[in-house]
Scaffold this active site. Structure first.
Site, PDB file in Angstrom:
ATOM      1  N   ASP A 155       2.615   5.135  -5.526  1.00 28.53           N
ATOM      2  CA  ASP A 155       2.000   6.297  -5.276  1.00 28.53           C
ATOM      3  C   ASP A 155       2.854   7.556  -5.717  1.00 28.53           C
ATOM      4  OD1 ASP A 155       0.440   8.433  -4.595  1.00 28.53           O
ATOM      5  OD2 ASP A 155       0.324   7.887  -2.353  1.00 28.53           O
ATOM      6  N   HIS A 160      -9.337   4.777  -2.216  1.00 25.05           N
ATOM      7  CA  HIS A 160      -8.616   4.588  -0.870  1.00 25.05           C
ATOM      8  C   HIS A 160      -9.379   5.333   0.073  1.00 25.05           C
ATOM      9  CE1 HIS A 160      -4.248   3.290  -1.775  1.00 25.05           C
ATOM     10  NE2 HIS A 160      -4.833   3.189  -3.021  1.00 25.05           N
ATOM     11  N   ASP A 206      -8.891   0.555   6.472  1.00 29.78           N
ATOM     12  CA  ASP A 206      -7.787   0.412   7.452  1.00 29.78           C
ATOM     13  C   ASP A 206      -8.560   0.962   8.700  1.00 29.78           C
ATOM     14  OD1 ASP A 206      -5.921  -0.028   9.092  1.00 29.78           O
ATOM     15  OD2 ASP A 206      -4.555   1.577   7.812  1.00 29.78           O
ATOM     16  N   ASP A 223       0.869  -1.322  -0.109  1.00 31.35           N
ATOM     17  CA  ASP A 223      -0.026   0.102  -0.163  1.00 31.35           C
ATOM     18  C   ASP A 223       1.085   1.152  -0.008  1.00 31.35           C
ATOM     19  OD1 ASP A 223      -2.192   1.497   0.408  1.00 31.35           O
ATOM     20  OD2 ASP A 223      -2.508   1.132   2.515  1.00 31.35           O
TER      21      ASP A 223
END
Ligand SMILES: [Zn+2]
Length: 332
Positions: free
Chosen positions: A115, A234, A279, A93
């Site tokens: 990212d 996300h 999360d 991630d």
């Protein structure tokens, strides 16, 4: 050098194809420790859902990459022992460099995110392309997630004060040049448990914050540009108010907590959104139960007695997400 296939893992390629055509999203749950991993696998086996186990760079620092890799191997064997071999992806991630992605790929990850969303557009394209070239040329094809647009909020090492939405005009060029397998976009989700400032929200009769709706218009425009291409969200925890209240009842303080309503995520999961990252909800569930047990049983000092109930609650949470939010139950 370990290939993910040796660990019994799969990449996201086929899973995303099925999720896009089937109108559901795969759960991407972060894990750092054994109890989180066990609860994820228990929930996903029981609901027969494929699953993406996510590791952030913060988790790698906390738990050690070798241990996490072997926990993923253990997760595969655990699912088998529980009686149903669900497809399991091990995903990095928010990889922030080529080196980190390469390192993960060489130690058994089946999927990585690079990212580059904080970089200029051209730099993002160049970095993402470099990671894709490396990942795709492995003996066993490793899938890559890129990102366009910036999410607000704080999550481990990732933080941004301001968000900016993904520009639909950029997606064809980005996907074409980089060859990414999936694309994370910004349409109003946000990292952390306080996803919006109170002034961005309205309040209901009980004073509970109601967040601004997701920008489904931007999602639709993106889908028109790249039909059927796997999209990732996300920062998609819903921040259940029951957990916030439980934490505050037992001594915690989480002012102005607000998440993304589950109905909106359910709607997104029916579109080309095929991976939804959750999360914070797990963090809240775990913290709520640990606080409750320790306050109610002040003489308890066996960690299994407070981690056990937290693990049970996590399993309940993940089962609920698979069945009622993501629609991934029954798809493994
Ligand atoms: Zn994220």
């Amino acid at each position: 050098m370990t290939s993910y296939k040796e660990l019994g893992l799969v990449n996201t390629k086929e899973l995303f194809k099925k999720a896009v055509s089937g109108g559901y999203a795969l759960p991407a749950y972060n894990f750092n420790n054994m109890e989180q991993m066990q609860s994820i696998i228990q929930a996903c086996v029981e609901t027969k859902s494929p699953v993406i186990l996510q590791v952030s760079s913060g988790a790698r620092k906390y738990a050690n990459q070798n241990i996490l890799k072997n926990m993923a191997r253990g997760a595969v064997e655990y699912a088998h022992e529980l009686g149903y071999d669900i497809p399991i992806v091990l995903h990095l991630d928010h990889g922030d460099s080529f080196e980190l992605c390469k390192d993960c790929i060489e130690t058994g990850f089946s999927s990585v995110m690079i990212d580059g969303s904080h970089l200029s557009y051209d730099e993002n394209v160049a970095l993402t392309k470099k990671v894709c070239e490396f990942a795709h040329s492995q003996k066993d094809y490793v899938t890559v997630e890129g990102e366009l647009g910036v999410l607000a909020g704080v999550e481990d090492d990732v933080s941004s004060e301001h968000s900016h939405y993904t520009q639909p005009s950029e997606v064809i060029d980005f996907v074409g040049k980089t060859k990414v397998d999936s694309l994370a976009i910004s349409i109003g989700t946000s990292h952390g448990r306080a996803k919006f400032k109170p002034e961005q929200c309205t309040r209901d009769a009980n004073g509970i914050l109601i967040p601004p709706p997701l920008r489904f218009d931007i999602l639709e425009e993106i889908e028109k540009k790249i039909p059927g291409f796997p999209i990732v969200l996300h920062g998609s925890s819903s921040v259940p108010i029951e957990y916030v209240h439980m934490i505050e009842k037992y001594g915690g303080k989480l002012t102005d907590s607000v998440g993304i309503p589950e109905e909106q995520l359910r709607k997104a999961a029916k579109s080309a959104v095929c991976k939804i990252n959750i999360d914070s909800d797990g963090r809240l569930a775990m913290t709520a139960l640990v606080r409750k047990v320790l306050v109610e049983k002040p003489d308890e000092f066996d960690p299994r007695k407070w981690l056990g109930p937290a693990r049970d609650e996590l399993k309940k949470l993940y089962s609920h997400k698979n069945q009622n939010v993501l629609g991934s139950a029954g798809q493994a």
